[in-house]
Design a protein around this motif. Structure first.
Motif, mmCIF file in Angstrom:
data_model
loop_
_atom_site.group_PDB
_atom_site.id
_atom_site.type_symbol
_atom_site.label_atom_id
_atom_site.label_comp_id
_atom_site.label_asym_id
_atom_site.label_seq_id
_atom_site.Cartn_x
_atom_site.Cartn_y
_atom_site.Cartn_z
ATOM 1 N N ALA A 98 0.826 -1.211 0.000
ATOM 2 C CA ALA A 98 0.000 0.000 0.000
ATOM 3 C C ALA A 98 0.862 1.263 0.000
ATOM 4 C CB ALA A 98 -0.926 0.001 1.219
ATOM 5 N N GLU A 99 1.948 1.245 0.763
ATOM 6 C CA GLU A 99 2.868 2.396 0.813
ATOM 7 C C GLU A 99 3.533 2.622 -0.545
ATOM 8 O OE1 GLU A 99 5.408 5.475 1.742
ATOM 9 O OE2 GLU A 99 3.718 4.752 2.935
ATOM 10 N N LEU A 100 3.991 1.541 -1.175
ATOM 11 C CA LEU A 100 4.679 1.667 -2.462
ATOM 12 C C LEU A 100 3.723 2.073 -3.578
ATOM 13 C CD1 LEU A 100 7.099 -1.396 -2.350
ATOM 14 C CD2 LEU A 100 7.618 0.999 -1.870
ATOM 15 N N GLU A 101 2.511 1.540 -3.553
ATOM 16 C CA GLU A 101 1.559 1.857 -4.621
ATOM 17 C C GLU A 101 0.927 3.240 -4.446
ATOM 18 O OE1 GLU A 101 0.057 -2.496 -6.129
ATOM 19 O OE2 GLU A 101 -1.136 -1.490 -4.596
ATOM 20 N N GLY A 102 0.969 3.764 -3.254
ATOM 21 C CA GLY A 102 0.363 5.069 -2.992
ATOM 22 C C GLY A 102 1.396 6.185 -2.981
ATOM 23 N N PRO A 103 1.851 6.567 -1.787
ATOM 24 C CA PRO A 103 2.766 7.707 -1.652
ATOM 25 C C PRO A 103 4.078 7.566 -2.429
ATOM 26 C CG PRO A 103 1.878 7.084 0.481
ATOM 27 C CD PRO A 103 1.429 6.045 -0.493
ATOM 28 N N ALA A 104 4.668 6.383 -2.457
ATOM 29 C CA ALA A 104 5.949 6.221 -3.156
ATOM 30 C C ALA A 104 5.785 6.421 -4.659
ATOM 31 C CB ALA A 104 6.539 4.844 -2.871
ATOM 32 N N ARG A 105 4.737 5.853 -5.232
ATOM 33 C CA ARG A 105 4.469 6.033 -6.665
ATOM 34 C C ARG A 105 4.225 7.497 -6.989
ATOM 35 N NH1 ARG A 105 0.423 1.415 -8.703
ATOM 36 N NH2 ARG A 105 2.024 0.034 -9.481
ATOM 37 N N ALA A 106 3.458 8.166 -6.147
ATOM 38 C CA ALA A 106 3.156 9.581 -6.371
ATOM 39 C C ALA A 106 4.420 10.427 -6.294
ATOM 40 C CB ALA A 106 2.134 10.067 -5.345
ATOM 41 N N ALA A 107 5.308 10.105 -5.360
ATOM 42 C CA ALA A 107 6.556 10.862 -5.217
ATOM 43 C C ALA A 107 7.435 10.710 -6.456
ATOM 44 C CB ALA A 107 7.306 10.407 -3.972
ATOM 45 N N ILE A 108 7.522 9.507 -6.993
ATOM 46 C CA ILE A 108 8.348 9.292 -8.189
ATOM 47 C C ILE A 108 7.718 9.971 -9.398
ATOM 48 C CG2 ILE A 108 9.143 7.531 -9.816
ATOM 49 C CD1 ILE A 108 10.030 5.903 -7.491
ATOM 50 N N ALA A 109 6.405 9.940 -9.504
ATOM 51 C CA ALA A 109 5.729 10.623 -10.611
ATOM 52 C C ALA A 109 6.035 12.122 -10.546
ATOM 53 C CB ALA A 109 4.228 10.386 -10.551
ATOM 54 N N GLU A 110 6.069 12.671 -9.351
ATOM 55 C CA GLU A 110 6.390 14.092 -9.183
ATOM 56 C C GLU A 110 7.845 14.376 -9.574
ATOM 57 O OE1 GLU A 110 5.685 17.944 -8.747
ATOM 58 O OE2 GLU A 110 4.138 16.402 -8.544
ATOM 59 N N GLU A 111 8.763 13.463 -9.222
ATOM 60 C CA GLU A 111 10.171 13.615 -9.614
ATOM 61 C C GLU A 111 10.309 13.611 -11.135
ATOM 62 O OE1 GLU A 111 12.857 10.811 -7.764
ATOM 63 O OE2 GLU A 111 11.842 11.058 -5.833
ATOM 64 N N ILE A 112 9.594 12.724 -11.795
ATOM 65 C CA ILE A 112 9.649 12.654 -13.263
ATOM 66 C C ILE A 112 9.107 13.944 -13.861
ATOM 67 C CG2 ILE A 112 8.686 11.492 -15.300
ATOM 68 C CD1 ILE A 112 8.809 8.866 -13.648
ATOM 69 N N LYS A 113 8.011 14.413 -13.321
ATOM 70 C CA LYS A 113 7.404 15.654 -13.805
ATOM 71 C C LYS A 113 8.366 16.834 -13.650
ATOM 72 C CE LYS A 113 3.425 18.647 -12.960
ATOM 73 N NZ LYS A 113 2.248 18.859 -12.120
ATOM 74 N N THR A 114 9.019 16.912 -12.502
ATOM 75 C CA THR A 114 9.980 17.991 -12.252
ATOM 76 C C THR A 114 11.171 17.882 -13.204
ATOM 77 O OG1 THR A 114 9.347 18.063 -9.926
ATOM 78 C CG2 THR A 114 11.459 19.038 -10.498
ATOM 79 N N ALA A 115 11.670 16.657 -13.382
ATOM 80 C CA ALA A 115 12.840 16.452 -14.241
ATOM 81 C C ALA A 115 12.543 16.785 -15.698
ATOM 82 C CB ALA A 115 13.320 15.010 -14.123
ATOM 83 N N ARG A 116 11.313 16.559 -16.139
ATOM 84 C CA ARG A 116 10.947 16.902 -17.520
ATOM 85 C C ARG A 116 11.090 18.397 -17.770
ATOM 86 N NH1 ARG A 116 5.615 13.234 -18.594
ATOM 87 N NH2 ARG A 116 6.761 11.406 -19.256
ATOM 88 N N GLY A 117 10.886 19.171 -16.735
ATOM 89 C CA GLY A 117 10.982 20.624 -16.865
ATOM 90 C C GLY A 117 12.407 21.123 -17.027
ATOM 91 N N PHE A 118 13.396 20.250 -16.852
ATOM 92 C CA PHE A 118 14.796 20.660 -16.959
ATOM 93 C C PHE A 118 15.307 20.681 -18.388
ATOM 94 C CE2 PHE A 118 15.477 18.919 -12.435
ATOM 95 C CZ PHE A 118 15.049 20.109 -11.888
ATOM 96 N N GLY A 119 14.472 20.336 -19.345
ATOM 97 C CA GLY A 119 14.894 20.452 -20.740
ATOM 98 C C GLY A 119 14.981 19.132 -21.472
ATOM 99 N N ASP A 120 15.871 19.095 -22.460
ATOM 100 C CA ASP A 120 16.054 17.964 -23.364
ATOM 101 C C ASP A 120 16.160 16.638 -22.594
ATOM 102 O OD1 ASP A 120 16.578 16.349 -25.520
ATOM 103 O OD2 ASP A 120 18.657 17.014 -25.760
ATOM 104 N N LEU A 121 15.270 15.711 -22.891
ATOM 105 C CA LEU A 121 15.219 14.449 -22.156
ATOM 106 C C LEU A 121 16.380 13.515 -22.496
ATOM 107 C CD1 LEU A 121 11.400 13.622 -22.221
ATOM 108 C CD2 LEU A 121 12.709 14.865 -20.500
ATOM 109 N N LYS A 122 16.986 13.680 -23.664
ATOM 110 C CA LYS A 122 18.091 12.809 -24.062
ATOM 111 C C LYS A 122 19.311 12.996 -23.169
ATOM 112 C CE LYS A 122 16.880 12.372 -28.901
ATOM 113 N NZ LYS A 122 17.279 12.633 -30.271
ATOM 114 N N GLU A 123 19.544 14.210 -22.717
ATOM 115 C CA GLU A 123 20.724 14.506 -21.916
ATOM 116 C C GLU A 123 20.351 14.930 -20.496
ATOM 117 O OE1 GLU A 123 23.190 17.271 -23.998
ATOM 118 O OE2 GLU A 123 23.050 16.146 -25.859
#
Length: 148
Positions: free
Chosen positions: A14-39
């Protein structure tokens, strides 16, 4: 697996499927804002973390599907789920162990895998009996003081 172990497994899922998944989704979203995904190292690390998380969830779900909860019989004979108080005959040191499944085992918490050498030697004994445990430096003799 004990009922307690099953509850802990379900809580971890339950912890991994809930808060942990949401936290990683937020990290991915933030990282996308840093520019070119290849580098973008942050993006790639976040995706790798997501893959590790999903793998862990799959492993835990498989363990949950395969789990068989064993009722603790209690009584006077050491068996799966028993809590045993022993004394080392050589040192006099007292220890308390609970025999659990390999996935629930934590020696620091006194939870021994029922498949471990100590648990195997203790299984079937009663209070007053002595277990002989093979060890690298010779045998250890553990006197069973109490079983619950």
């Amino acid at each position: 697996m004990t009922a307690e172990g099953l509850a802990a497994l379900q809580a971890e899922i339950a912890e991994l499927e809930g808060p942990a998944r949401a936290a990683i989704a937020e990290e991915i979203k933030t990282a996308r804002g840093f520019g070119d995904l290849k580098e973008n190292a942050e993006y790639h690390e976040a995706k790798n973390a997501q893959a590790r998380l999903e793998t862990r969830i799959l492993q835990l779900r498989q363990r949950l599907r395969d789990a068989q909860v064993v009722e603790v019989a209690g009584g006077e004979v050491v068996s799966f789920g028993s809590t045993v108080e022993v004394a080392d005959e050589a040192t006099g040191k007292r220890s308390t162990y609970t025999l659990v499944s390999a996935h629930e085992a934590s020696a620091g918490d006194g939870r021994l895998s029922a498949e471990s050498p100590v648990a195997t030697a203790l299984t079937g004994l009663r209070s007053g009996d002595t277990a002989v445990v093979p060890a690298p430096r010779g045998e250890r003799r553990l006197k069973v003081l109490a079983v619950s």
